[in-house]
Design a protein around this motif. Structure first.
Motif, PDB file in Angstrom:
ATOM      1  N   ALA A 108       0.826  -1.202   0.000  1.00  0.00           N
ATOM      2  CA  ALA A 108       0.000   0.000   0.000  1.00  0.00           C
ATOM      3  C   ALA A 108       0.863   1.256   0.000  1.00  0.00           C
ATOM      4  CB  ALA A 108      -0.937  -0.007   1.209  1.00  0.00           C
ATOM      5  N   ALA A 109       1.950   1.254   0.791  1.00  0.00           N
ATOM      6  CA  ALA A 109       2.841   2.414   0.833  1.00  0.00           C
ATOM      7  C   ALA A 109       3.486   2.659  -0.518  1.00  0.00           C
ATOM      8  CB  ALA A 109       3.911   2.196   1.903  1.00  0.00           C
ATOM      9  N   ALA A 110       3.888   1.600  -1.203  1.00  0.00           N
ATOM     10  CA  ALA A 110       4.514   1.754  -2.519  1.00  0.00           C
ATOM     11  C   ALA A 110       3.536   2.329  -3.534  1.00  0.00           C
ATOM     12  CB  ALA A 110       5.047   0.404  -2.993  1.00  0.00           C
ATOM     13  N   LYS A 111       2.284   1.887  -3.503  1.00  0.00           N
ATOM     14  CA  LYS A 111       1.291   2.397  -4.456  1.00  0.00           C
ATOM     15  C   LYS A 111       0.982   3.862  -4.196  1.00  0.00           C
ATOM     16  CE  LYS A 111      -1.004  -1.916  -5.761  1.00  0.00           C
ATOM     17  NZ  LYS A 111      -0.757  -1.729  -7.209  1.00  0.00           N
ATOM     18  N   VAL A 112       0.886   4.257  -2.915  1.00  0.00           N
ATOM     19  CA  VAL A 112       0.631   5.666  -2.600  1.00  0.00           C
ATOM     20  C   VAL A 112       1.820   6.528  -3.012  1.00  0.00           C
ATOM     21  CG1 VAL A 112       0.193   7.295  -0.722  1.00  0.00           C
ATOM     22  CG2 VAL A 112      -0.968   5.087  -0.737  1.00  0.00           C
ATOM     23  N   ALA A 113       3.036   6.030  -2.784  1.00  0.00           N
ATOM     24  CA  ALA A 113       4.233   6.792  -3.142  1.00  0.00           C
ATOM     25  C   ALA A 113       4.364   6.952  -4.650  1.00  0.00           C
ATOM     26  CB  ALA A 113       5.470   6.110  -2.564  1.00  0.00           C
ATOM     27  N   ARG A 114       3.977   5.942  -5.415  1.00  0.00           N
ATOM     28  CA  ARG A 114       4.073   6.023  -6.872  1.00  0.00           C
ATOM     29  C   ARG A 114       3.103   7.043  -7.457  1.00  0.00           C
ATOM     30  NH1 ARG A 114       4.517  -0.499  -8.063  1.00  0.00           N
ATOM     31  NH2 ARG A 114       6.801  -0.660  -7.838  1.00  0.00           N
ATOM     32  N   GLU A 115       2.087   7.422  -6.680  1.00  0.00           N
ATOM     33  CA  GLU A 115       1.156   8.440  -7.138  1.00  0.00           C
ATOM     34  C   GLU A 115       1.646   9.844  -6.828  1.00  0.00           C
ATOM     35  OE1 GLU A 115      -2.613   7.595  -5.451  1.00  0.00           O
ATOM     36  OE2 GLU A 115      -2.897   5.692  -6.523  1.00  0.00           O
ATOM     37  N   GLY A 116       2.843   9.964  -6.281  1.00  0.00           N
ATOM     38  CA  GLY A 116       3.429  11.272  -6.023  1.00  0.00           C
ATOM     39  C   GLY A 116       3.209  11.816  -4.632  1.00  0.00           C
ATOM     40  N   HIS A 117       2.717  11.005  -3.706  1.00  0.00           N
ATOM     41  CA  HIS A 117       2.484  11.448  -2.334  1.00  0.00           C
ATOM     42  C   HIS A 117       3.639  11.001  -1.438  1.00  0.00           C
ATOM     43  CE1 HIS A 117      -1.568  12.558  -3.528  1.00  0.00           C
ATOM     44  NE2 HIS A 117      -1.773  11.331  -3.985  1.00  0.00           N
ATOM     45  N   GLY A 118       3.901  11.801  -0.403  1.00  0.00           N
ATOM     46  CA  GLY A 118       4.960  11.460   0.532  1.00  0.00           C
ATOM     47  C   GLY A 118       4.570  10.293   1.428  1.00  0.00           C
ATOM     48  N   VAL A 119       5.459   9.319   1.546  1.00  0.00           N
ATOM     49  CA  VAL A 119       5.212   8.130   2.343  1.00  0.00           C
ATOM     50  C   VAL A 119       6.447   7.846   3.194  1.00  0.00           C
ATOM     51  CG1 VAL A 119       4.720   5.656   2.312  1.00  0.00           C
ATOM     52  CG2 VAL A 119       3.638   7.146   0.645  1.00  0.00           C
ATOM     53  N   VAL A 120       6.241   7.578   4.468  1.00  0.00           N
ATOM     54  CA  VAL A 120       7.322   7.224   5.390  1.00  0.00           C
ATOM     55  C   VAL A 120       6.990   5.879   6.012  1.00  0.00           C
ATOM     56  CG1 VAL A 120       8.531   7.830   7.521  1.00  0.00           C
ATOM     57  CG2 VAL A 120       7.947   9.616   5.875  1.00  0.00           C
ATOM     58  N   TYR A 121       7.942   4.966   5.959  1.00  0.00           N
ATOM     59  CA  TYR A 121       7.779   3.622   6.537  1.00  0.00           C
ATOM     60  C   TYR A 121       8.871   3.443   7.583  1.00  0.00           C
ATOM     61  CZ  TYR A 121       6.825  -1.428   6.679  1.00  0.00           C
ATOM     62  OH  TYR A 121       6.492  -2.701   7.095  1.00  0.00           O
ATOM     63  N   VAL A 122       8.468   3.350   8.849  1.00  0.00           N
ATOM     64  CA  VAL A 122       9.406   3.183   9.953  1.00  0.00           C
ATOM     65  C   VAL A 122       9.263   1.778  10.498  1.00  0.00           C
ATOM     66  CG1 VAL A 122      10.148   4.023  12.212  1.00  0.00           C
ATOM     67  CG2 VAL A 122       9.256   5.635  10.516  1.00  0.00           C
ATOM     68  N   GLY A 161       9.619  16.377  11.953  1.00  0.00           N
ATOM     69  CA  GLY A 161       9.412  17.810  12.096  1.00  0.00           C
ATOM     70  C   GLY A 161      10.277  18.648  11.180  1.00  0.00           C
ATOM     71  N   THR A 162      11.369  18.085  10.666  1.00  0.00           N
ATOM     72  CA  THR A 162      12.274  18.814   9.780  1.00  0.00           C
ATOM     73  C   THR A 162      11.890  18.672   8.315  1.00  0.00           C
ATOM     74  OG1 THR A 162      13.785  16.911   9.652  1.00  0.00           O
ATOM     75  CG2 THR A 162      14.150  18.511  11.422  1.00  0.00           C
ATOM     76  N   MET A 163      10.845  17.919   8.009  1.00  0.00           N
ATOM     77  CA  MET A 163      10.446  17.667   6.626  1.00  0.00           C
ATOM     78  C   MET A 163       8.957  17.933   6.467  1.00  0.00           C
ATOM     79  SD  MET A 163      10.704  13.494   6.890  1.00  0.00           S
ATOM     80  CE  MET A 163       9.862  13.150   5.363  1.00  0.00           C
ATOM     81  N   GLU A 164       8.515  17.954   5.243  1.00  0.00           N
ATOM     82  CA  GLU A 164       7.102  18.138   4.990  1.00  0.00           C
ATOM     83  C   GLU A 164       6.326  16.910   5.463  1.00  0.00           C
ATOM     84  OE1 GLU A 164       4.077  18.988   1.203  1.00  0.00           O
ATOM     85  OE2 GLU A 164       6.251  18.852   0.914  1.00  0.00           O
ATOM     86  N   PRO A 165       5.213  17.117   6.172  1.00  0.00           N
ATOM     87  CA  PRO A 165       4.469  15.951   6.677  1.00  0.00           C
ATOM     88  C   PRO A 165       4.052  15.029   5.538  1.00  0.00           C
ATOM     89  CG  PRO A 165       3.678  17.973   7.706  1.00  0.00           C
ATOM     90  CD  PRO A 165       4.612  18.385   6.609  1.00  0.00           C
ATOM     91  N   PRO A 166       4.266  13.728   5.691  1.00  0.00           N
ATOM     92  CA  PRO A 166       3.877  12.784   4.633  1.00  0.00           C
ATOM     93  C   PRO A 166       2.371  12.569   4.614  1.00  0.00           C
ATOM     94  CG  PRO A 166       4.736  11.593   6.501  1.00  0.00           C
ATOM     95  CD  PRO A 166       4.895  13.042   6.827  1.00  0.00           C
ATOM     96  N   LYS A 167       1.896  12.012   3.520  1.00  0.00           N
ATOM     97  CA  LYS A 167       0.489  11.644   3.432  1.00  0.00           C
ATOM     98  C   LYS A 167       0.203  10.349   4.180  1.00  0.00           C
ATOM     99  CE  LYS A 167      -1.666  14.661   0.700  1.00  0.00           C
ATOM    100  NZ  LYS A 167      -2.919  15.349   1.060  1.00  0.00           N
ATOM    101  N   PHE A 168       1.212   9.477   4.232  1.00  0.00           N
ATOM    102  CA  PHE A 168       1.018   8.127   4.754  1.00  0.00           C
ATOM    103  C   PHE A 168       2.222   7.781   5.616  1.00  0.00           C
ATOM    104  CE2 PHE A 168       0.407   3.376   3.590  1.00  0.00           C
ATOM    105  CZ  PHE A 168      -0.418   3.202   4.683  1.00  0.00           C
ATOM    106  N   LEU A 169       1.966   7.408   6.870  1.00  0.00           N
ATOM    107  CA  LEU A 169       3.028   7.062   7.819  1.00  0.00           C
ATOM    108  C   LEU A 169       2.725   5.694   8.414  1.00  0.00           C
ATOM    109  CD1 LEU A 169       5.499   7.653   9.619  1.00  0.00           C
ATOM    110  CD2 LEU A 169       3.965   8.899  11.165  1.00  0.00           C
ATOM    111  N   VAL A 170       3.675   4.775   8.307  1.00  0.00           N
ATOM    112  CA  VAL A 170       3.529   3.416   8.823  1.00  0.00           C
ATOM    113  C   VAL A 170       4.534   3.212   9.946  1.00  0.00           C
ATOM    114  CG1 VAL A 170       3.613   0.954   8.296  1.00  0.00           C
ATOM    115  CG2 VAL A 170       2.741   2.566   6.596  1.00  0.00           C
TER     116      VAL A 170
END
Length: 454
Positions: A108-122, A161-170
């Motif tokens: 799901a994170a990969a598909k959202v990221a491929r659409e141009g949205h910021g995604v962070v996976y921790v 906090g130092t970056m633009e908030p992502p659309k999706f955070l895992v």
């Protein structure tokens, strides 16, 4: 703690005295001193009636932009969520170890990221190289997902906090997160609650769709404090048997949608694949009709799913204790149904072992499955197959009456789409469908007569 001193206040002039006396020393009035209970040390330190910032209230009918759901690209995942990810929402996903939670979220994170949205996976359980290895196996290496291996919540929030908030955070998983402001090892009640609170607050303030992966206990419940499920907006359960290829994603709590929708996936070599027609997973090869097999159109949210119910009756020698074994259904409901068949229909199951199975590892809790189970039991007892390409549904009461069920018409239409020709159920016009030959049964005895007569 020091004992608070008493004081007496004059009701005429407001003068204060530390002992009671008949006349006020300030205004010379008589009998005006009244004891005033001073504030305790605790109440002085915890007085929250002042000193805070004003809270902005918004009218419920105030016009404005509503949050727009973000599609994940996985239609089954979006279906279970109620239509997609809601900005600023917190999702808790639990499931057995190895069931595929990390695989699903990485896809799901990969598909959202491929659409141009910021995604962070921790990831707190795997190193970054291990996650990249899994991504390469799934064919997701080219997805622009920001990946990190960390367990410190302060470090994670400082970096975010130092970056633009992502659309999706895992966050995989919440039990591995640690806060340096709370004593205790990761996974303890205080740590899980404190870390989840800080992450949820960040998601709410910045409009980030947050997914927390949660461990489960041996009973299948999500581990950690129960308050964790109250804090989040959505609680999801990823279910399935590791010996079977299918997986079911259920929403146990959803503030933004229905909780009766499911998403069905099949585990394949390249990850989880969506199953558009889940009925084919739970129907075995039906080239030849066998005794003791009935098809039941179950409802999962707005989606009908056809499952096969199998029954086996084994006659025992006199004196042996019969056994009752159930897989995928309530054993107490089976005992009740056997009692109704014996009492109302004159059938004898007391000297036979009864085995009941829902094919494919599916679990049924719908009371509308009573008639299908009864049909499978009677068919196995008489050793006579049920009518070819037929479905059965209806709730059976203790009096032997076949009662109406919800969404009967939708169930029958789905059965007709899959090639079934006949339907048996309650004598209800709403259940009947013009797409197949429907026969209403008023009493359970009518079902027995119909099967025995074939």
């Amino acid at each position: 703690m020091a004992k608070p001193k008493k004081r007496y206040v004059c009701q005429a002039c407001g003068g204060v005295s530390h002992r009671w006396q008949g006349q006020c020393a300030d205004c010379a009035e008589w009998n005006t001193l009244v004891e005033d209970a001073p504030a305790t040390v605790f109440s002085l330190k915890h007085d929250l009636s002042s000193g805070g910032r004003a809270v902005e209230f918004v009218d419920l009918d105030k016009p404005g932009e509503m949050p727009v759901r973000q599609k994940t690209g996985l239609a089954e995942f979006d279906r279970a969520l109620g239509g997609g990810l809601v900005p600023g929402s917190a999702i808790l996903m639990g499931g057995d170890p190895g069931i595929g939670k990390s695989t699903l979220l990485l896809q799901a994170a990969a598909k959202v990221a491929r659409e141009g949205h910021g995604v962070v996976y921790v990831s707190g359980e795997e190193a970054a190289g291990q996650v990249r290895m899994r991504a390469a196996r799934l064919g997701l290496s080219d997805a622009p997902v920001k990946l990190a291996a960390a367990t410190g919540v302060r470090d994670i929030l400082t970096t975010l906090g130092t970056m633009e908030p992502p659309k999706f955070l895992v966050i995989d998983s919440i039990q591995t997160m640690h806060s340096d402001t709370i004593e205790g090892a990761p996974g303890t009640v205080s740590q899980v609650r404190g870390c989840a609170f800080e992450l949820i607050r960040y998601a709410k303030e910045n409009g980030v769709a947050l997914v927390l992966v949660g461990h489960v206990t041996k009973d299948g419940n999500i581990a950690g404090p129960r308050v964790l499920e109250h804090m989040v907006d959505v609680v999801m359960s990823f279910e399935g048997e590791r010996s079977h290829q299918y997986r079911i994603l259920r929403a146990l709590k959803n503030r933004f949608g229905a909780v009766d929708e499911i998403g069905v996936f099949a585990m394949a070599g390249e990850g989880l694949e969506e199953v558009e027609n889940p009925s084919m997973l739970f129907l075995s090869g039906r080239d030849q009709q066998m005794a003791g097999s009935a098809v039941f159109p179950a409802m999962e949210g707005t989606r009908p799913v056809l499952v096969e119910i199998q029954a086996l009756i084994v006659r025992l020698q006199s004196g042996a204790t019969p056994r009752r074994a159930v897989v995928g259904w309530d054993s107490g409901r089976l005992a009740m149904l056997l009692a109704v068949l014996e009492s109302r229909c004159g059938l004898n199951f007391s000297s036979a072992e009864v085995y009941l199975n829902v094919a494919g590892g599916y679990r049924l809790s719908d009371p509308a499955a009573d008639l299908a189970v009864a049909a499978a039991l009677v068919s196995a007892l008489a050793d006579k197959p049920l009518p070819d390409r037929s479905v059965w549904l209806g709730e059976v009461s203790l009096s032997g009456e076949v009662r109406p069920v919800a969404h009967g018409g939708i169930r029958m239409r789905e059965a007709a789409k899959l090639g079934f020709k006949a339907g048996f159920g309650p004598a209800d016009e709403k259940t009947a469908s013009s797409d197949l030959d429907y026969k209403g049964l008023g009493q359970l005895a009518n079902l027995v007569d119909r099967i025995m007569a074939t």
